[in-house]
Design a protein around this motif. Structure first.
Motif, PDB file in Angstrom:
ATOM      1  N   LYS A 179      -4.350   2.530   8.848  1.00  0.00           N
ATOM      2  CA  LYS A 179      -3.484   3.374   7.773  1.00  0.00           C
ATOM      3  C   LYS A 179      -2.539   4.063   8.470  1.00  0.00           C
ATOM      4  O   LYS A 179      -1.284   3.993   8.091  1.00  0.00           O
ATOM      5  CB  LYS A 179      -4.638   4.159   6.928  1.00  0.00           C
ATOM      6  N   ALA A 190       1.415   3.504   7.701  1.00  0.00           N
ATOM      7  CA  ALA A 190       2.069   4.548   7.116  1.00  0.00           C
ATOM      8  C   ALA A 190       3.360   5.140   7.924  1.00  0.00           C
ATOM      9  O   ALA A 190       4.408   5.274   7.475  1.00  0.00           O
ATOM     10  CB  ALA A 190       1.121   5.888   7.115  1.00  0.00           C
ATOM     11  N   ALA A 191       3.370   4.833   9.279  1.00  0.00           N
ATOM     12  CA  ALA A 191       4.067   5.228  10.185  1.00  0.00           C
ATOM     13  C   ALA A 191       5.246   3.975  10.215  1.00  0.00           C
ATOM     14  O   ALA A 191       6.277   4.307  10.769  1.00  0.00           O
ATOM     15  CB  ALA A 191       3.712   5.452  11.692  1.00  0.00           C
ATOM     16  N   TYR A 193       0.725  -1.109   0.142  1.00  0.00           N
ATOM     17  CA  TYR A 193      -0.120  -0.040   0.071  1.00  0.00           C
ATOM     18  C   TYR A 193       0.924   1.222  -0.221  1.00  0.00           C
ATOM     19  O   TYR A 193       2.062   1.056   0.351  1.00  0.00           O
ATOM     20  CB  TYR A 193      -0.851   0.082   1.253  1.00  0.00           C
ATOM     21  N   ASP A 194       0.487   2.332  -0.324  1.00  0.00           N
ATOM     22  CA  ASP A 194       1.320   3.564  -0.448  1.00  0.00           C
ATOM     23  C   ASP A 194       0.479   4.478   0.250  1.00  0.00           C
ATOM     24  O   ASP A 194      -0.165   5.344  -0.484  1.00  0.00           O
ATOM     25  CB  ASP A 194       1.268   4.026  -1.985  1.00  0.00           C
ATOM     26  N   PHE A 195       0.635   4.539   1.495  1.00  0.00           N
ATOM     27  CA  PHE A 195      -0.055   5.599   2.493  1.00  0.00           C
ATOM     28  C   PHE A 195       1.009   6.504   3.020  1.00  0.00           C
ATOM     29  O   PHE A 195       2.049   5.884   3.217  1.00  0.00           O
ATOM     30  CB  PHE A 195      -0.674   4.981   3.527  1.00  0.00           C
ATOM     31  N   SER A 196       0.514   7.736   3.172  1.00  0.00           N
ATOM     32  CA  SER A 196       1.582   8.668   3.781  1.00  0.00           C
ATOM     33  C   SER A 196       0.851   9.026   5.424  1.00  0.00           C
ATOM     34  O   SER A 196      -0.241   8.822   5.606  1.00  0.00           O
ATOM     35  CB  SER A 196       1.909   9.891   3.060  1.00  0.00           C
ATOM     36  N   ILE A 197       1.661   9.607   6.149  1.00  0.00           N
ATOM     37  CA  ILE A 197       1.138   9.913   7.579  1.00  0.00           C
ATOM     38  C   ILE A 197       0.078  11.011   7.294  1.00  0.00           C
ATOM     39  O   ILE A 197      -1.154  10.742   8.054  1.00  0.00           O
ATOM     40  CB  ILE A 197       2.450  10.123   8.465  1.00  0.00           C
ATOM     41  N   PRO A 198       0.334  12.093   6.788  1.00  0.00           N
ATOM     42  CA  PRO A 198      -0.754  12.833   6.647  1.00  0.00           C
ATOM     43  C   PRO A 198      -2.016  12.565   5.914  1.00  0.00           C
ATOM     44  O   PRO A 198      -2.883  12.874   6.418  1.00  0.00           O
ATOM     45  CB  PRO A 198      -0.069  14.159   5.658  1.00  0.00           C
ATOM     46  N   MET A 199      -1.748  11.746   4.986  1.00  0.00           N
ATOM     47  CA  MET A 199      -3.102  11.015   4.573  1.00  0.00           C
ATOM     48  C   MET A 199      -3.716  10.191   5.440  1.00  0.00           C
ATOM     49  O   MET A 199      -5.042  10.165   5.468  1.00  0.00           O
ATOM     50  CB  MET A 199      -2.602  10.383   3.296  1.00  0.00           C
TER      51      MET A 199
END
Length: 84
Positions: A60, A64-65, A2-8
């Motif tokens: 998520k 992401a973290a 998966y491609d998650f970022s912390i702000p997202m």
């Protein structure tokens, strides 16, 4: 995978909390006009949907973290929504 970022991931909490606040306001306004059994079902459904969204956003954020991948937090989302 998966491609998650912390702000997202953090942004995913916003609609969950808006849903929770909106449903509390709706429940407060409908309490006097609903049968108590129907109100209890509405409250239970609201709790299920709120926690499903909260747990999905938490998954998520953890993913992401890079903390861990609690697959149960991801997999519990769909069953909670189908309990309605």
């Amino acid at each position: 995978m998966y491609d998650f970022s912390i702000p997202m991931a953090i942004m995913d909490y916003i609609p969950v909390f808006f849903f929770g606040i909106t449903m509390l306001i709706l429940q407060w306004s409908l309490y006097a006009s609903m049968y108590k059994g129907a109100y209890a079902l509405l409250a239970a459904g609201t709790i299920n949907i709120f926690f499903a969204g909260f747990l999905k956003a938490t998954w998520k954020l953890f993913y992401a973290a890079g903390l861990c991948d609690f697959y149960l937090l991801n997999d519990v989302f769909l069953p909670f929504h189908h309990l309605r």
